[in-house]
Write an enzyme that holds these catalytic residues in place. Structure first.
Site, mmCIF file in Angstrom:
data_model
loop_
_atom_site.group_PDB
_atom_site.id
_atom_site.type_symbol
_atom_site.label_atom_id
_atom_site.label_comp_id
_atom_site.label_asym_id
_atom_site.label_seq_id
_atom_site.Cartn_x
_atom_site.Cartn_y
_atom_site.Cartn_z
ATOM 1 N N SER A 192 -13.218 5.195 31.806
ATOM 2 C CA SER A 192 -13.057 6.629 31.598
ATOM 3 C C SER A 192 -13.891 7.413 32.622
ATOM 4 C CB SER A 192 -13.415 6.993 30.152
ATOM 5 O OG SER A 192 -13.114 8.333 29.866
ATOM 6 N N ASP A 205 -2.022 5.900 27.223
ATOM 7 C CA ASP A 205 -3.329 6.542 27.394
ATOM 8 C C ASP A 205 -3.174 7.927 28.027
ATOM 9 O OD1 ASP A 205 -5.944 7.212 27.791
ATOM 10 O OD2 ASP A 205 -6.462 5.432 28.947
#
Length: 692
Positions: free
Chosen positions: A478, A530
Site C-alpha cells: 500500500s 482492490d
C-alpha cells in the site's frame, strides 16, 4: 437530490432522504405514544395531590403533540418517497413541512422542559403512589433522549460549506429533470472556493487535533488535502446518499458490462497468447493476458519476478505493520503467539540500539519477528517513528534469498493517511531516466525520509559489510509499496542490482516514464478488485462522471435502490467483477537474485504528461514544486494481477491500462488487506506444489 436548501444554506441531505428517517421516527413515536397512553389511562387516575392536574396536563399535551408528530412523519415520508433521484418537483413542498416539523420540535422541547420540572417537583406535594411519579419522570427523560437524537441528526447533515455553495442558482430543478449533467455542477467563484477550502482545512485540523501533527509538514499537508477535497467534492451538487445510490447503480452497470464481456470472450474461437515482453494496451478493464493457461512465464531475463519470490517477500511487508494488523488477522490467538517475543521489562531498561520508537513491551518488534521468522541477529535497523511523510520501516537480513531487505509499512495511522492524500506531483531526475519522473508528492517525501534514515543509521552499509555477496530487496504494501518503489528509484544508481516487490501499490504513483524506467527492477502485485491500485485523480474524475450519468439515467426512487441492495445482500453471493479463469502458476523459489538488464516496452492510450517548472534531483532531499498541468500517474514496474477462480487463484501479467477505471465491488476493500494478498499468493504457489 440536489442538496436541500433551508435557512438560505445548503444541507448534506436531499429531499428524497427523509423516507427511512421519517419512518424510523414514526415507529419510535408510535411506540412512545402507546406507552404514554397506557401510563395515562392506568395510573393517572390514582393521583390525588395538588400536582395532579399539572402532571395530567403534561401527559395530555404530550399525547396530542405525539399524535401530531406522527401525522407529520407520515406526511414527510410520503412526500420524500415521490419522484426519482432527479425528479425533485413532486417533493417541492417538503421544505414547508420541514419548517413546520422544526417548529413543533422547538415547542416540544419547551413543553418537555416544563413537564420535566413538574415531574421532578411532584414529590414536594407528597403525591402517591411514588411509582407513578417515577414513570412520569422516565417519560420526561426519554423524551429528552428522542430530542437529543434528532438534534444529533441535524448536526450530521449540517454542511459547513453550505452557505458558499448556495450561490443563488437555486436547485436548477428543471435542468436536472431534463437529465442535463451540467445541472449537477456548482460554479464556485474564486472567493467562495477559497472560503470552502479554509472550511475543509479547519475540519481536517479539528479531526487531526489529537494525533500530534501540528508541525510545518503537517500544516502543509492540511493545506494540500483541503485543496484536493474542495476540487473533488465542492463542484457537484450531490449529498452522501446520492453518492451511495450512484455507487450501487454503477456497480450494477459494471456487473452487466462484465457479464456481457465474459460471455463474448467465451464464444470467441481465437485466443492469442502474448509474450511478457510485448505488453500492449487494451484500454479495457480485463487487461492483457500475457501468459498462456497453466504456464507462468516471467519476463525475459527477469527470473526473480515469480509468484514464489513475491509470496516470500510479502511476509516482510506484512510484518512491517507490527502488532495491530497481526492481532486483527489473529484475533483470538495473536497475543499468545507473540507473547514469547515481547519484552515486558523493556520499559525499565534501555532498548536495543537498533530499535527506534517501539512501545514499552516492544510489541511491534515481537509481531515483526513472528510474522517474518527473523531473529534478533537478522534485524539491522527497526524504526516505528511515525509522522506525516515519516513512516516506519526496517532493515533485515534474509539468508534464504541472500538479500538485505528494506521493508516499509503501509497505512496504519492518521499521519499515514495524510501522506496518502498529498496527491500533488513532484518531479525527480535520476540516472537512467533523463526526462525525469513525476511522482506522488507525499510518497516521494516519505521515500526521501527513509533514504536519509538509511544513510544516517548506516544500516545498508553495515549489512553489506557483513554480507557482501547479498542483493538489495525493497518491499512494502500500500503506502509502503509506493514509498518502496520510489525509494528503489532513488537507490538504483547506488545499488544497480536491487529488486523491488510492490504489493497493492496506489494507482497514482509515477508517470509513464517512471513505469518504463522501473519495469526492469520493480514487480507490482495486485489482488482481485482492490480499490487502491485503481485510485488516481483521473480515475476518480472518470468515476464521478459515470456516477452522475447513472444518477441521471435512473428512474427508480432512491429508497428503492437501497432496499434492492439490502435484499441482494441477503440473497445470492455477488461474484467478483474482474476475476477470470486461468490455470495456476508454477516456479520454484530461487536462492538468490540473478543479474539482469532486460527491458520491455509499454504502449498506452493515455494522454501525454504536462510540463513542470520545478524538479527534484536524486541527490536532493527537500525541494518540491507543483506541476502546472495534470499528469497521469500509474502503477510502477511490471504488474502481476492475482484473481480468483473456482479452484483458487490464477495470475497474469497486465498493463497499466488494466487499472484505468475504478471497479465497484464487495471485495474492493478486503482485497487490499495485506493478509489477504499474502494468503492469495500462498494459495497460488501451493496449487503448483512448489512452495517450500
Amino acid at each position: 437530490m440536489p442538496g436541500i436548501v433551508m435557512f438560505k444554506r445548503r444541507w448534506r441531505i436531499g429531499s428524497d432522504d427523509f423516507v427511512f428517517p421519517a419512518l424510523a421516527e414514526f415507529v419510535l413515536r408510535l411506540i412512545w405514544f402507546i406507552v404514554v397512553l397506557v401510563v395515562f389511562l392506568q395510573h393517572m387516575v390514582h393521583l390525588r395531590c395538588p400536582g395532579e392536574r399539572l402532571l395530567q396536563t403534561y401527559l395530555i399535551f404530550s399525547l396530542a403533540g405525539l399524535g401530531f408528530i406522527l401525522l407529520l412523519d407520515a406526511l414527510i415520508a410520503w412526500i420524500s418517497s415521490r419522484g426519482t433521484i432527479t425528479q425533485t418537483r413532486p417533493r417541492r413542498h417538503l421544505c414547508k413541512i420541514l419548517y413546520l416539523r422544526l417548529l413543533v420540535m422547538i415547542m416540544e422541547a419547551v413543553w418537555n422542559g416544563i413537564g420535566t420540572k413538574w415531574a421532578f417537583t411532584a414529590e414536594d406535594h407528597h403525591c402517591e403512589p411514588l411509582e407513578v411519579i417515577l414513570l412520569v419522570q422516565i417519560i420526561a427523560a426519554c423524551s429528552w433522549i428522542l430530542l437529543g437524537i434528532m438534534i444529533f441528526g441535524i448536526i450530521l447533515v449540517f454542511d459547513p460549506v453550505g452557505s458558499y455553495r448556495n450561490n443563488g442558482s437555486g436547485h436548477r430543478v428543471a435542468d436536472v429533470e431534463r437529465g442535463e449533467p451540467q445541472a449537477l455542477y456548482i460554479n464556485l467563484n474564486a472567493a467562495n472556493a477559497e472560503k470552502a477550502r479554509k472550511v475543509w482545512e479547519w475540519q481536517i485540523r479539528l479531526f487531526c487535533c489529537c494525533c500530534g501533527n501540528q508541525d510545518e509538514q503537517s500544516r502543509s499537508a492540511y493545506s494540500e488535502i483541503s485543496k484536493l477535497f474542495t476540487s473533488q467534492f465542492e463542484d457537484v451538487d450531490l449529498v452522501p446518499s446520492d453518492i451511495a445510490a450512484g455507487l450501487i447503480l454503477l456497480q450494477q452497470k459494471q456487473s452487466a458490462e462484465n457479464g456481457n464481456r465474459v460471455s463474448t470472450s467465451q464464444h470467441s474461437e481465437n485466443f492469442s497468447v502474448q509474450s511478457p515482453d510485448s505488453l500492449t494496451s487494451t484500454g479495457a478493464v480485463q487487461g492483457s493476458i500475457i501468459s498462456s493457461p497453466g504456464v507462468f512465464t516471467p519476463p525475459a531475463n527477469q527470473f526473480w519476478m515469480t509468484p514464489e519470490l513475491a509470496c516470500h517477500f510479502m511476509k516482510f511487508a506484512e510484518g512491517s505493520y507490527g502488532w495491530p494488523l497481526f492481532l486483527y488477522s489473529n484475533f483470538f490467538t495473536g497475543m499468545c503467539q507473540i507473547w514469547k517475543d515481547m519484552r515486558c521489562c523493556a520499559c525499565c531498561c534501555k532498548p536495543p540500539s537498533y530499535i527506534v520508537d517501539d512501545n514499552c513491551c516492544e510489541c511491534h518488534t515481537a509481531a515483526l519477528k513472528h510474522v517474518t521468522g527473523l531473529s534478533d541477529e537478522d534485524l539491522i535497523f527497526v524504526s516505528f517513528h511515525n509522522r506525516v511523510y515519516e513512516i516506519p520501516f526496517y532493515v533485515a537480513i534474509d539468508h534464504q534469498t541472500c538479500s538485505v531487505v528494506v521493508a516499509i509499512r503501509g497505512t496504519l495511522s492518521l499521519s499515514d493517511t495524510l501522506t496518502d492524500l498529498t496527491v500533488d506531483c513532484d518531479k525527480l531526475f535520476t540516472d537512467g531516466c533523463p526526462q525525469g519522473i513525476f511522482c506522488h508528492r507525499g510518497m516521494l517525501r516519505a521515500a526521501f525520509f527513509v533514504k536519509n534514515k538509511l544513510e544516517e543509521s548506516h544500516a545498508l552499509s553495515d549489512a553489506f559489510a557483513l554480507h557482501q555477496s547479498y542483493s538489495l530487496a525493497i518491499t512494502g504494501h500500500s503506502l509502503g509499496a509506493g514509498t518502496a518503489s520510489l525509494l528503489s528509484v532513488l537507490l538504483r544508481p547506488i545499488y544497480p542490482n536491487l529488486r523491488c516487490y510492490s504489493f497493492s501499490p496506489p494507482g497514482g504513483l509515477m508517470s509513464l516514464e517512471g513505469v518504463k524506467y522501473s519495469e526492469d527492477f520493480i514487480m507490482s502485485v495486485t489482488l482481485g478488485d482492490d480499490l487502491v491500485p485503481r485510485l488516481s485523480v483521473p480515475n476518480v474524475e472518470d468515476m464521478k462522471r459515470k456516477l452522475l450519468n447513472c444518477i441521471l439515467d435512473s428512474e427508480i426512487p432512491k429508497y428503492k435502490i437501497f432496499l434492492h441492495k439490502l435484499f441482494d445482500c441477503f440473497g445470492k453471493k455477488q461474484p467478483s467483477q474482474t476475476d477470470t479463469s486461468t490455470a495456476p502458476l508454477s516456479r520454484p523459489l530461487l536462492e538468490h537474485f540473478g543479474q539482469t538488464n532486460s527491458s520491455g516496452n509499454y504502449t498506452t492510450n493515455s494522454s501525454q504528461e504536462g510540463s513542470s517548472e520545478g524538479s527534484v534531483s536524486s541527490g536532493q532531499t527537500a525541494p518540491h514544486s507543483r506541476h502546472s498541468a495534470p499528469v497521469p500517474l500509474y502503477i510502477p514496474g511490471r504488474i502481476l494481477h492475482v484473481s480468483r477462480i473456482d479452484s483458487g487463484f490464477n495470475g497474469r501479467w497486465v498493463t497499466v491500462d488494466y487499472f484505468n477505471q475504478i471497479i465497484i465491488s464487495p471485495r474492493m476493500v478486503s482485497d487490499h488487506m495485506p493478509h489477504a494478498v499474502h494468503n492469495a499468493l500462498k494459495q497460488l504457489v501451493n496449487s503448483s506444489g512448489n512452495f517450500p
